[in-house]
Design an enzyme around this catalytic site. Sequence first.
Site, PDB file in Angstrom:
ATOM      1  N   ASP A   1       0.771  -1.095  -0.127  1.00 36.12           N
ATOM      2  CA  ASP A   1       0.076  -0.026  -0.096  1.00 36.12           C
ATOM      3  C   ASP A   1       0.658   1.123  -0.120  1.00 36.12           C
ATOM      4  OD1 ASP A   1      -2.050   1.761  -0.174  1.00 36.12           O
ATOM      5  OD2 ASP A   1      -3.380   0.938   1.631  1.00 36.12           O
TER       6      ASP A   1
HETATM    7  C1  BGC Z   1      -4.998   3.343  -0.053  1.00 37.66           C
HETATM    8  C2  BGC Z   1      -5.114   2.088  -1.444  1.00 37.66           C
HETATM    9  C3  BGC Z   1      -4.966   3.032  -2.769  1.00 37.66           C
HETATM   10  C4  BGC Z   1      -3.622   3.646  -2.750  1.00 37.66           C
HETATM   11  C5  BGC Z   1      -3.539   4.452  -4.032  1.00 37.66           C
HETATM   12  C6  BGC Z   1      -3.795   3.964  -0.384  1.00 37.66           C
HETATM   13  O1  BGC Z   1      -3.783   5.221   0.831  1.00 37.66           O
HETATM   14  O2  BGC Z   1      -5.207   2.670   0.942  1.00 37.66           O
HETATM   15  O3  BGC Z   1      -6.356   1.571  -1.257  1.00 37.66           O
HETATM   16  O4  BGC Z   1      -5.231   2.064  -3.715  1.00 37.66           O
HETATM   17  O5  BGC Z   1      -3.712   4.685  -1.592  1.00 37.66           O
HETATM   18  O6  BGC Z   1      -4.540   5.459  -3.853  1.00 37.66           O
END
Ligand code: BGC
Length: 697
Positions: free
Chosen positions: A255
Amino acid sequence: MKIRTLALLALCLLVACSDGNDDSRGTNIEQSVRALVAQMTLEDKIAQMAGEGSVLLPEGEQFWTVPGVERLGLPPFKMADGPRGVGTVEGATTFPVGMARGATWDPQLEQRVGAAIGRELRAAGGNVLLAPTINNLRHPSWGRSQETYGEDVHHLARMAVAFVRGVQEYALANPKHYAANSIEDTRFQVNVTIDERTLREVYLPQFRAAVIEGKAASLMSAYNSVNAQFCGENEQLLRQILKTDWGFDGFVLSDWVLGTQSTLGSALNGLDLEMPVARFYGDNLLAAVTDGRVPESVIDEAVSRMVRKKLEFGLDRPSGLDVSEIGSKAHLALARDVAVNGSVLLQNNGGVLPLSASAHPRIVVAGALADMPNTGDSGSSDTRPTFVVTPLQGIEELFGDMVTIDHIGKDVLNPADLARVQAADAVIVVTGLTAADEGEGLIGAGDRLELGLSAQRTQLIRDAAAVNDRTIVVLEGGGAITMGDWLADIEALLMVWYPGQMGGYAIADLLFGEANPSGKLPITFPASLEQLPPFDNESLEVTYQYFHGYRYVDRNDSTPEFPFGFGLSYTSFAIERLRASQIQAGAGDVVRFSVDVKNTGTRAGAEVVQLYVNYPGSVVPRAERELMGFARVFLEPGETQTVEIPLAVNRLAYYDVTQGAWVLEGLQHEVRLGTSSRDLPLSIMLSVAAQQDVSVE
Ligand code: BGC
């Protein structure tokens, strides 16, 4: 460079043409992967293990990029969110949120949604979709409830597999966040302690299904830790369970930013790709390999996993799709259909709905949300639709020439407004939650600690209901909302979640009977917060117990406001004649349960038949009733159809922590069928022979 590219193309062509069977194709791909990785320098490989660019997507950019190797003809990954549509592409279709789609209980429809989003992504030039969100909704206070499909692991697994299959007709899917990510405000630091049985039975099966059945190409690790190891470097989750037990051959990406916490731990324990930019990988990883702290074989494995998926998905070839796919008519029509099928009719006293022009010629549409685009969280799942049909617009456009519509677009009603409400034949109050109430932590509103509506919105409902005895509430929001005593004041309640950019049409169709509600709650709507397990978004140490959602409410014998699986229709159904293909079974058997479903009313409609199991006499704590199958059936008035629901007996096993294996108990299982978790009129006993160590995959 040209020669290499051509050589690779030739190789791929060979792979594509050699066909024969999956095995030979697989072998050829593996050969190509090895050949390509062998031609890479260590620097080439390390470069592919981290995103390039910046923490935030620069203005005007549509995708996060992970480099390929140009001289070998290996394209980059181009990634975009997300769960309700391609987030960063202007005009991409905004579908109802995951929770609304969960409420359709319709995996086939969900597969079409996945395919539409995958198609739009690929048409825009992307190739990895950062979706679906499939965390089990442990508690509706989770700020991102709306992104996932619900609180039951079987239902979640069916929807997840469907979406992944759909997306992967065109692009790579990325189920997230692995695992146990269900608190927003502490998501970067919280350590979730879970015993092994709970982990395997409650928090992982939907990921297993997405990987094994859905063949998900990639997975995103969560920010939080599980049992004291960050998910992005969690040996048990990544190496042992995902890559060894489940045989996952795709890649794991972190993530964003804080999802990677170390160089060595992450690389050694199975994180293949750091996103969105190298912090712990890049030069740090290069140094670790150069001085022998990370063996190069670890790097080769990670890179091979990514190259494998590039070849399997033909990412080096043009997609053949053009931008006319983005927000296409067909996709908008699909979004509208899904919004219809995912809306849940929770109350309809005296059959006040559907409205009709003859009985209700003057209608008030009230509330600040009535004419407000409200498609969900403003965090990473946000989208950029070119238009959003609000409930008011939908009603006006579709029924405005049949009824007189008086719009009161605010939440606080003054005496003059109340006089208008009183004079109407019915009042539609559109209210609920918005991105200001719930969403992703840090970039959105975060968790929602109170489950009720704001005092002002509650008052709006009360005030309208006090002067008009045909008060219909259209409720928006991403999860469970507690009603309080206003529920008794109103006649009808339609839960529409965040219904996507075509939601207004769907709402109008449902209210005026052009469509018949058929959604079912994929989560429990509790009567109060006290009926649920505690939700702690302050402490950095939390423990997840075995029971949550309807399994928790059932265990405590509480009466929820609306139970899991519940939803009304404008027609009525009878379900009868339950039979089973066998009533004694053992490991490996698939028992087929069938039941006749009849539409006993006067309108066409769909019903969702649900199969639950209970385990009297089990040696471990078990759910009072546990969803094990469901089937949606559409019936014309008077029509009867036989619905069959298969049950793979191995799924009745529990995870025995001492043996590290799934164990089937020798029990008389009670199999119950009906139309919600609290309405299961039919039952049959299934006797299962004990068996140690069964496979649940
Ligand atoms: C989120 C993800 C997301 C990523 C990119 C993160 O903060 O938890 O679900 O895909 O950001 O936007």
